[in-house]
Design a protein around this motif. Structure first.
Motif, mmCIF file in Angstrom:
data_model
loop_
_atom_site.group_PDB
_atom_site.id
_atom_site.type_symbol
_atom_site.label_atom_id
_atom_site.label_comp_id
_atom_site.label_asym_id
_atom_site.label_seq_id
_atom_site.Cartn_x
_atom_site.Cartn_y
_atom_site.Cartn_z
ATOM 1 N N ASN A 28 0.839 -1.200 0.000
ATOM 2 C CA ASN A 28 0.000 0.000 0.000
ATOM 3 C C ASN A 28 0.878 1.257 0.000
ATOM 4 O O ASN A 28 2.060 1.209 0.307
ATOM 5 C CB ASN A 28 -1.033 -0.030 1.141
ATOM 6 C CG ASN A 28 -0.387 0.048 2.509
ATOM 7 O OD1 ASN A 28 0.336 0.994 2.805
ATOM 8 N ND2 ASN A 28 -0.623 -0.959 3.336
ATOM 9 N N TYR A 49 -1.341 -4.122 -4.594
ATOM 10 C CA TYR A 49 -1.825 -5.353 -5.231
ATOM 11 C C TYR A 49 -3.343 -5.424 -5.283
ATOM 12 O O TYR A 49 -3.922 -6.003 -6.203
ATOM 13 C CB TYR A 49 -1.272 -6.589 -4.499
ATOM 14 C CG TYR A 49 -1.815 -6.771 -3.091
ATOM 15 C CD1 TYR A 49 -1.242 -6.115 -2.024
ATOM 16 C CD2 TYR A 49 -2.913 -7.592 -2.848
ATOM 17 C CE1 TYR A 49 -1.743 -6.259 -0.736
ATOM 18 C CE2 TYR A 49 -3.417 -7.749 -1.566
ATOM 19 C CZ TYR A 49 -2.830 -7.075 -0.513
ATOM 20 O OH TYR A 49 -3.335 -7.223 0.746
ATOM 21 N N PHE A 50 -3.999 -4.799 -4.273
ATOM 22 C CA PHE A 50 -5.458 -4.923 -4.238
ATOM 23 C C PHE A 50 -6.142 -4.062 -5.294
ATOM 24 O O PHE A 50 -7.336 -4.150 -5.488
ATOM 25 C CB PHE A 50 -6.011 -4.644 -2.826
ATOM 26 C CG PHE A 50 -5.426 -3.438 -2.144
ATOM 27 C CD1 PHE A 50 -5.853 -2.168 -2.483
ATOM 28 C CD2 PHE A 50 -4.459 -3.593 -1.158
ATOM 29 C CE1 PHE A 50 -5.326 -1.057 -1.849
ATOM 30 C CE2 PHE A 50 -3.929 -2.479 -0.513
ATOM 31 C CZ PHE A 50 -4.357 -1.212 -0.853
ATOM 32 N N LEU A 53 -6.506 -6.637 -8.654
ATOM 33 C CA LEU A 53 -7.195 -7.934 -8.578
ATOM 34 C C LEU A 53 -8.008 -8.227 -9.838
ATOM 35 O O LEU A 53 -8.170 -9.384 -10.216
ATOM 36 C CB LEU A 53 -8.111 -7.977 -7.343
ATOM 37 C CG LEU A 53 -7.397 -7.867 -5.993
ATOM 38 C CD1 LEU A 53 -8.408 -7.837 -4.856
ATOM 39 C CD2 LEU A 53 -6.419 -9.010 -5.788
ATOM 40 N N LYS A 75 5.628 -9.568 2.184
ATOM 41 C CA LYS A 75 6.138 -10.876 2.584
ATOM 42 C C LYS A 75 6.364 -11.846 1.427
ATOM 43 O O LYS A 75 6.968 -12.886 1.619
ATOM 44 C CB LYS A 75 5.187 -11.500 3.607
ATOM 45 C CG LYS A 75 5.388 -10.925 5.008
ATOM 46 C CD LYS A 75 4.466 -11.536 6.036
ATOM 47 C CE LYS A 75 3.077 -10.961 5.934
ATOM 48 N NZ LYS A 75 2.220 -11.300 7.075
ATOM 49 N N GLY A 77 3.690 -13.073 -0.894
ATOM 50 C CA GLY A 77 2.454 -13.620 -1.478
ATOM 51 C C GLY A 77 1.859 -12.771 -2.592
ATOM 52 O O GLY A 77 1.579 -13.268 -3.688
ATOM 53 N N SER A 78 1.697 -11.484 -2.335
ATOM 54 C CA SER A 78 1.049 -10.622 -3.331
ATOM 55 C C SER A 78 1.940 -10.399 -4.534
ATOM 56 O O SER A 78 1.442 -10.256 -5.655
ATOM 57 C CB SER A 78 0.713 -9.266 -2.713
ATOM 58 O OG SER A 78 -0.050 -9.455 -1.559
ATOM 59 N N CYS B 14 -1.493 -13.079 3.002
ATOM 60 C CA CYS B 14 -1.614 -12.088 1.942
ATOM 61 C C CYS B 14 -1.226 -12.735 0.605
ATOM 62 O O CYS B 14 -0.226 -13.439 0.571
ATOM 63 C CB CYS B 14 -0.681 -10.928 2.264
ATOM 64 S SG CYS B 14 -0.855 -9.538 1.186
ATOM 65 N N ILE B 18 -7.599 -10.338 1.147
ATOM 66 C CA ILE B 18 -8.234 -9.280 0.337
ATOM 67 C C ILE B 18 -8.945 -9.878 -0.873
ATOM 68 O O ILE B 18 -10.028 -9.437 -1.255
ATOM 69 C CB ILE B 18 -7.182 -8.237 -0.096
ATOM 70 C CG1 ILE B 18 -6.679 -7.506 1.155
ATOM 71 C CG2 ILE B 18 -7.745 -7.298 -1.144
ATOM 72 C CD1 ILE B 18 -6.784 -6.025 1.165
ATOM 73 N N ASP B 40 -3.785 -12.474 9.400
ATOM 74 C CA ASP B 40 -2.591 -11.907 8.754
ATOM 75 C C ASP B 40 -2.484 -10.422 9.121
ATOM 76 O O ASP B 40 -3.383 -9.638 8.817
ATOM 77 C CB ASP B 40 -2.705 -12.077 7.239
ATOM 78 C CG ASP B 40 -1.441 -11.659 6.529
ATOM 79 O OD1 ASP B 40 -0.632 -12.531 6.203
ATOM 80 O OD2 ASP B 40 -1.259 -10.440 6.300
ATOM 81 N N LYS B 41 -1.373 -10.053 9.757
ATOM 82 C CA LYS B 41 -1.243 -8.675 10.267
ATOM 83 C C LYS B 41 -1.178 -7.625 9.156
ATOM 84 O O LYS B 41 -1.481 -6.461 9.378
ATOM 85 C CB LYS B 41 -0.004 -8.564 11.158
ATOM 86 C CG LYS B 41 -0.183 -9.243 12.501
ATOM 87 C CD LYS B 41 0.876 -8.782 13.508
ATOM 88 C CE LYS B 41 0.789 -9.545 14.805
ATOM 89 N NZ LYS B 41 1.824 -10.578 14.945
ATOM 90 N N GLY B 42 -0.788 -8.072 7.962
ATOM 91 C CA GLY B 42 -0.746 -7.138 6.841
ATOM 92 C C GLY B 42 -2.110 -6.527 6.562
ATOM 93 O O GLY B 42 -2.215 -5.428 6.019
ATOM 94 N N ASN B 45 -3.366 -2.705 7.703
ATOM 95 C CA ASN B 45 -3.285 -1.522 6.849
ATOM 96 C C ASN B 45 -3.943 -1.741 5.492
ATOM 97 O O ASN B 45 -4.489 -0.823 4.904
ATOM 98 C CB ASN B 45 -1.828 -1.120 6.637
ATOM 99 C CG ASN B 45 -1.180 -0.660 7.921
ATOM 100 O OD1 ASN B 45 -1.784 0.088 8.700
ATOM 101 N ND2 ASN B 45 0.031 -1.126 8.176
ATOM 102 N N ASP B 46 -3.856 -2.992 4.988
ATOM 103 C CA ASP B 46 -4.290 -3.230 3.616
ATOM 104 C C ASP B 46 -5.815 -3.197 3.453
ATOM 105 O O ASP B 46 -6.322 -2.704 2.454
ATOM 106 C CB ASP B 46 -3.745 -4.574 3.113
ATOM 107 C CG ASP B 46 -2.247 -4.503 2.823
ATOM 108 O OD1 ASP B 46 -1.679 -3.403 2.960
ATOM 109 O OD2 ASP B 46 -1.652 -5.534 2.458
ATOM 110 N N ALA B 49 -7.023 0.352 3.394
ATOM 111 C CA ALA B 49 -6.551 1.002 2.159
ATOM 112 C C ALA B 49 -7.338 0.503 0.955
ATOM 113 O O ALA B 49 -7.730 1.277 0.081
ATOM 114 C CB ALA B 49 -5.054 0.743 1.960
ATOM 115 N N TRP B 50 -7.602 -0.818 0.929
ATOM 116 C CA TRP B 50 -8.394 -1.377 -0.168
ATOM 117 C C TRP B 50 -9.817 -0.819 -0.141
ATOM 118 O O TRP B 50 -10.373 -0.426 -1.170
ATOM 119 C CB TRP B 50 -8.436 -2.908 -0.055
ATOM 120 C CG TRP B 50 -9.478 -3.511 -0.932
ATOM 121 C CD1 TRP B 50 -9.382 -3.736 -2.280
ATOM 122 C CD2 TRP B 50 -10.795 -3.931 -0.545
ATOM 123 N NE1 TRP B 50 -10.550 -4.277 -2.751
ATOM 124 C CE2 TRP B 50 -11.437 -4.398 -1.709
ATOM 125 C CE3 TRP B 50 -11.487 -3.949 0.670
ATOM 126 C CZ2 TRP B 50 -12.742 -4.897 -1.696
ATOM 127 C CZ3 TRP B 50 -12.787 -4.441 0.689
ATOM 128 C CH2 TRP B 50 -13.407 -4.907 -0.476
#
Lengths: 375, 75
Positions: A28, A49-50, A53, A75, A77-78, B14, B18, B40-42, B45-46, B49-50
């Motif tokens: 983000n 990344y979001f 999608l 990390k 994954g995305s 992640c 999402i 998942d701690k990400g 914020n995500d 934001a999304w």
């Protein structure tokens, strides 16, 4: 097209060798603004990344075809997801294995110099976090200064070099990263030294690191001399190694100076900082090579990836050493300070031995850029 | 608050929280509320934001025993 996987080590080589790279950072916007992979010739595009999608079509025209494209996330994954989407669209791209988490942890050992009689001095550059650790090696023995928490890396390096770690020093109680010093000492039987003035609250045994302390490393008796130099913390201590190198800890950097506020006492310590930078260091030989415990910006790296500069040159070029007026100096290092490092109070607690978080929690605490300096 | 649907994304890393949240959002109507559970701690914020990028509103978020709860009202 194939999706390639790059390690943090490979990206580190690109930074040090000054190569080009295009980074598509899919974290983000806040995370990207706060902290990213820095390279002299790197270009960036930040799209979370979001927002991709439903497809990557809108990104395609913005990606170069004449240079490597690396997709990066927190990390991994995305970045894998986005890299696969780009690959299906016909691009050849790579993702960073382990994401920013592995970037934050990666250390590149670089030889700073050969010392007398076969001795060596290594700087361990933690590019993602701006931390610098040191190992002095001399015929069978080693000393480590300001080790970061990845203890295996240091013990394995010593094993490869065939040396026994005898002394482990921390120049001060760190607030921005978790020290590996105590664990390395416990694993190897080495002596662990801390400045007592920084260690009033620590809950483990240590050996006092005081002004004038001298140890000799290995058969060639490489000199490691302690020099009390308060200001970043009240205990901050520097080292003169082999009469050639000045390890300044978090007191003096290449393009900035230490901040006096991370242990909560900026007003009290600004005088000490001034005294150390404008008197104590002034009395030292100008030809000493300064090796700090941090760098803040990638421009502080030399061509070979080391962070090192002659003391005399710093007295000419470093703004923080050239503020004549004491009141202006005081204002510079107490007003308008950058934000404090992520979780710095918790990190101090860990380094005092008061809390013992697991590895994942330690990684979380250390996320983010270095912020130990005032420019 | 009236919860229309609950998504359990606990244990997912992640980007899956999402990805699943977006799919679940597609199944509810404007103004309805989706509850999302994540570990998942990400996501901390995500997800906000999304949501912001899609005009959705995070009405409430809380953490209980390492589980993050989000209540998102669809735009």
């Amino acid at each position: 097209m194939a999706v390639n996987k790059w390690t943090a080590a490979k990206v580190a080589r690109k930074v040090i060798d000054n190569e080009e790279l295009f980074i598509l950072d899919v974290r983000n916007h806040d995370a990207f603004e706060d902290w990213k992979i820095e390279g002299h010739k790197f270009e960036y595009l930040n799209i979370p990344y979001f927002e991709l999608l439903d497809g990557v079509e809108e990104v395609l025209p913005k990606l170069p075809t004449d240079k490597d494209v690396l997709v990066v996330c927190a990390k991994e994954g995305s970045s894998v997801m986005v890299a696969e989407m780009l690959s299906e669209a016909g691009l050849e791209v790579a993702y960073l294995e382990g994401g920013m988490k592995s970037w934050s942890s990666y250390l590149e050992p670089i030889k700073v110099a050969d010392l007398e009689n076969g001795g060596e001095l290594y700087q361990f550059v933690r590019l993602g976090k701006g931390c610098l650790s040191y190992m002095v090696i001399s015929e069978g023995e080693a000393a480590i200064i300001d080790a970061v928490r990845f203890t295996d890396l240091f013990t394995n390096f010593a094993k490869e070099k065939g040396v026994e770690i005898k002394h482990v020093f921390d120049t001060h109680l760190h607030a921005d990263h978790i020290s590996g010093g105590r664990n390395i000492a416990a694993a190897t039987g080495a002596t662990y030294y801390l400045p007592p003035k920084d260690a009033t609250e620590v809950v483990f045994d240590y050996t006092a690191l005081t002004d004038g302390l001298n140890v000799k490393i290995g058969a060639s008796q490489i000199d490691v001399n302690a020099l009390y130099s308060p200001g970043h913390t009240i205990g901050s201590t520097s080292f003169v190694i082999d009469n050639k190198f000045l390890l300044t800890g978090d007191i003096l950097f290449i393009d900035s100076i230490g901040r006096p506020d991370l242990a909560g006492l900026a007003e009290d310590w600004v005088g000490d900082l001034r005294e150390t930078l404008y008197s104590r260091y002034r009395e030292l030989a100008e030809d000493l090579v300064v090796l700090p415990a941090h760098f803040m910006i990638i421009d502080e790296l030399n061509k070979d990836g080391t962070v090192a500069r002659r003391l005399g040159d710093l007295y000419k070029e470093n703004h923080g050493l050239n503020i004549k007026d004491e009141e202006e100096f005081r204002r510079t290092v107490t007003d308008n300070l950058p934000p404090q490092p992520n979780a710095y109070e918790q990190i101090r607690q860990v380094n005092m031995g008061k809390i013992t978080p697991d590895n994942d929690e330690q990684t979380e605490m250390e996320i983010g850029p270095n912020r130990c300096a005032v420019r | 608050m009236n919860i229309t649907k609950t998504l359990d994304a606990k244990g997912l890393a992640c980007p899956m929280p999402i990805v699943r949240t977006k799919k679940a959002m597609d199944t509810i109507n404007s103004g309805e509320v989706l509850e999302v559970l994540v570990t998942d701690k990400g996501a901390l914020n995500d997800i906000p934001a999304w949501a912001k990028s899609g005009g959705h509103i995070v009405l409430e978020q809380k953490t209980e025993e390492d589980v993050l709860y989000f209540y998102i009202q669809k735009a």
